[in-house]
Design an enzyme around this catalytic site. Structure first.
Site, PDB file in Angstrom:
ATOM      1  N   SER A  14       0.787  -1.232  -0.152  1.00 33.13           N
ATOM      2  CA  SER A  14       0.071  -0.009   0.118  1.00 33.13           C
ATOM      3  C   SER A  14       0.803   1.360  -0.043  1.00 33.13           C
ATOM      4  O   SER A  14       1.844   1.301   0.516  1.00 33.13           O
ATOM      5  CB  SER A  14      -0.904  -0.011   1.216  1.00 33.13           C
ATOM      6  OG  SER A  14      -1.460   1.139   1.277  1.00 33.13           O
ATOM      7  N   TYR A  39      -2.200  -0.958  10.072  1.00 32.48           N
ATOM      8  CA  TYR A  39      -2.222  -1.018   8.843  1.00 32.48           C
ATOM      9  C   TYR A  39      -1.152  -0.389   8.044  1.00 32.48           C
ATOM     10  O   TYR A  39      -0.375  -0.953   7.364  1.00 32.48           O
ATOM     11  CB  TYR A  39      -3.443  -0.724   8.282  1.00 32.48           C
ATOM     12  CG  TYR A  39      -3.895  -0.887   6.859  1.00 32.48           C
ATOM     13  CD1 TYR A  39      -4.213  -1.983   6.340  1.00 32.48           C
ATOM     14  CD2 TYR A  39      -3.384   0.016   5.627  1.00 32.48           C
ATOM     15  CE1 TYR A  39      -4.440  -2.321   5.110  1.00 32.48           C
ATOM     16  CE2 TYR A  39      -3.584  -0.200   4.493  1.00 32.48           C
ATOM     17  CZ  TYR A  39      -3.985  -1.298   4.031  1.00 32.48           C
ATOM     18  OH  TYR A  39      -4.139  -1.682   2.813  1.00 32.48           O
TER      19      TYR A  39
END
Length: 726
Positions: free
Chosen positions: A594, A607
């Site tokens: 990501s 995350y």
């Protein structure tokens, strides 16, 4: 007649009112649906009907015959060639005028090039080499089948005598001759000399029969096959079939565990000049009876008889005499290495002894069928469909050997005749006309997270390029749903139910928990048993667990985030590492990370840090798995569309947080679109990031297009300047 060995499928109520061509299609589909009647892709049917000539308006007699490359079970009207009968018969005069004519001459092969000049109504379907067999026989309806029971007669040492004994005078016999113009002329002479004949047994080949009514022709076909099958059944040797059992089959679990280790290793060794193969395994009682028998080595060495068989299975299989009760996997691999080397030498010697000045170059000298006592059969092909059909064809060959040995003695086609079929210039020309293979053809891609979002989109993108896709997901149902979509779009692969060959099509769905290594091992084993190996790995699975309203994240949520996003990705790559090494073929791995990995912000600490770790995991794995396997990453910005990380409540929470107007009765897709457009405004391109964008990047990084790239993380974020390298 009461039918026991074939399925009688003709239904008068269905056939009534059909046009002549539709009745031909119906008859063909009924015959092709039973593999005991004919092989997949094999056999021909024809009808002669009076049609209106579009130029003259006059009636003309037209031969409708299955065209080149068709399959009776699935044929439609467009799969049949149509030829003016007077023009087709007129080719005999052209042939007679050739200065040098006869079997396997340029003049005979040249007749195929003249078939298009006989075409009725500009039909684009190419005529097959069997067209003269149908056109030169006097009857209106002709069936040419490859039934196991009649091929057993045709492949027996006393074939001609057995034909008379089984069928009496209504069925004649012709010696082996390669299909083509000469064989059609030979059959014409037989039919004219013996008007009472209803058919012919074609030595080493099959059965052809005819009638002046299409249903009568169908009934006759089944009756002849049934009669031969009953004759064989009366002489069946029971437990002494193939000389009786010599080896004991492995228990199912032990066999599958062995195959899971063996297949990638073997796949690497049967790859030739970079052309990978896809495998099909058969382990049922029928094939076990053969591979475990005393006579299997002798019969396997003889090879197959029917040309349709060895075009798929090659001149012979590789049989490995391995005793599962007393020898281990290492011993099997040693025997396979020696057996493969000898097979390649034998194949090269066969090629050199039989080749002609204009023969095509030698093809893959490795076996397409491997037989292992205690285990079963492994068949190889350029795709799953081809390997399944190869397995089906060798099943037919085994049944032919069983029948021939029950009645008499099995004999194979002479090597020169086999070579002249395998390397026939007309067959080579057909191969050359085929469209080029797609970029991911012959490849197996394991997509973890294929049930939704990026993984689902990537599975579709890869399948579109010819890949065989293992769709894996924590939700087995979601994985299977994606696999079902691919199967519906790209086909289950040619294969006949009840053929004894289990298998799959272009995709399978499997449930997996990537935090559990045993679950991953089961996933890899399932992939290997389905296709023979794995070439590429894409991991899109991940979790985002938001903090509570006070901004706190529990220890369990933190732990699970890293367990899935970092440990899970590592677990899958690490478990696949041995498979890649055993296979010995270049592969690639792509992990989905990501852009959050390099952007610090509030509310996603677990995350974001897990994705930062995943970025470095890409680099570490690239070092660990080099030089055989490339490892790269794809780093999306926020992908809302189709993502399981954005359930309705999270989308609403985000819309509320960013003060984006919405209605409570808005659809889920409508809410996601609002949020996606908001995120898009943060980027330089001002466009929402979609699963398709990520799938395209993943495809590029997995494929040979990025063959010199490893250890890199590729951002697909629409231009998020906060994530620029610094």
């Amino acid at each position: 007649m009461e039918f026991k060995h074939v399925n009688y499928l003709w239904d008068d109520s269905v056939a009534a009112g059909m046009s002549p061509i539709d009745r031909l299609v119906y008859r063909s589909n009924c015959l092709g649906a039973d593999q005991r009647i004919t092989n997949t892709g094999g056999g021909n049917t024809s009808s002669k009907s009076l049609e209106r000539d579009p130029l003259t308006g006059e009636e003309t007699d037209v031969l409708w015959v299955k065209g080149s490359g068709g399959d009776l079970r699935t044929s439609k009207a467009e799969n049949f060639a149509s030829l003016h009968m007077d023009k087709l018969i007129g080719l005999q005069k052209v042939y007679d005028a050739a200065p040098e004519k006869g079997p396997k001459t340029p003049a005979e092969d040249g007749m195929v090039g003249l078939f298009p000049h006989c075409t009725y109504n500009l039909n684009p379907r190419a005529s097959s080499i069997d067209t003269p067999l149908h056109g030169f026989l006097p009857a209106r309806y002709v069936d040419h089948m490859h039934p196991n029971s009649v091929i057993a007669v045709a492949a027996s040492k006393r074939s001609k005598e057995l034909t008379q004994e089984i069928f009496g005078g209504e069925i004649g016999w012709v010696p082996w001759l390669r299909p083509g113009f000469e064989l059609g002329l030979m059959m014409q002479r037989e039919a004219e000399a013996n008007p009472a004949l209803k058919g012919l047994v074609m030595s080493q080949h099959g059965l052809i029969n005819w009638a002046d009514d299409d249903k009568a022709c169908y009934d006759l076909t089944l009756a002849l096959i049934e009669k031969a099958a009953q004759f064989i059944e009366e002489r069946d040797k029971g437990e002494q079939t193939f000389g009786g059992q010599k080896f004991t089959p492995l228990a199912d679990n032990d066999r599958d565990a062995l195959l899971a280790e063996l297949l990638p290793w073997l796949r690497g060794r049967v790859t030739f000049e970079g052309q990978r193969l896809i495998g099909t395994v058969q382990t049922d009682a029928t094939i076990q009876r053969f591979v475990n028998s005393h006579d299997a080595p002798r019969l396997a060495e003889l090879g197959t008889s029917c040309p349709d068989h060895f075009l798929r299975t090659k001149i012979k299989p590789l049989y490995i005499e391995w005793d599962a009760a007393n020898e281990d996997l290492a011993a099997l691999k040693q025997k396979l290495d020696a057996g493969l080397a000898k097979y390649r030498d034998d194949y090269a010697a066969y090629y050199e002894a039989c080749k002609h000045d204009n023969s095509p170059a030698m093809r893959n000298p490795n076996p397409s069928v491997v037989l292992i006592p205690g285990v079963g059969m492994i068949a190889w092909g350029k795709n799953k469909s081809e390997s399944r059909v190869t397995a089906e064809f060798y099943n037919c060959a085994v049944e032919v050997m069983r029948g021939a040995e029950a009645m008499d003695e099995y004999i194979a086609l002479p090597q020169q005749e086999a070579f002249d079929i395998e390397y026939w210039l007309l067959e080579e020309a057909k191969l050359q006309r085929m469209p080029p293979e797609k970029e991911m053809a012959r490849r197996v891609v394991l997509v973890v997270g294929a049930g939704n979002g990026i993984g689902k989109e990537a599975a579709h993108r890869l399948a579109a390029e010819g890949a065989h896709v293992v769709c894996a997901d924590l939700s087995a149902e979601a994985a299977q749903a994606t696999a079902d979509e691919l199967a519906a779009k790209y086909g289950q692969g040619i294969g006949v139910a009840g053929s004894g060959v289990s298998g799959c099509g272009p995709a399978i769905g499997v449930g997996v928990n990537i935090t559990d290594r045993e679950s991953i091992r089961q996933l890899l084993a399932t992939s290997v048993l389905a296709y023979g190996g794995v070439d590429h790995l894409l991991v899109t699975a991940g979790v985002f667990l938001p903090p509570d309203r006070e901004g706190n994240l529990s220890d369990d949520a933190w732990r699970l985030t890293f367990e899935v996003n970092v440990h899970g990705a590592y677990n899958v790559a690490d478990e696949a590492k041995k498979l890649f090494a055993d296979q010995g073929l270049n592969g690639s791995v792509v992990l989905t990370t990501s852009v959050n990995a390099v952007v610090s912000k509030k509310g996603s600490v677990a995350y974001d840090t897990s994705k930062a770790a995943a970025n470095h995991l890409v680099r570490e794995l690239a070092v660990e798995m080099a030089p055989l396997v490339r490892v790269n990453g794809v780093a999306p910005a926020t992908v809302v569309q189709g993502s399981t990380m954005f359930p309705r409540d999270r989308v609403i929470a985000s819309l509320t947080k960013y003060e984006i107007p919405f209605e409570e009765n808005d659809t889920d897709d409508g809410l996601r679109t609002k949020l996606a457009m908001f995120y898009a405004q943060r980027t330089l391109t001002k466009q929402p990031i979609t699963p398709a964008d990520q799938a395209e990047a993943a495809y590029f990084m997995l494929s040979d297009r990025s063959s010199k790239t490893t250890g890199q993380v590729f951002s697909v974020d629409g231009g998020l300047h906060e994530a620029f390298l610094r």
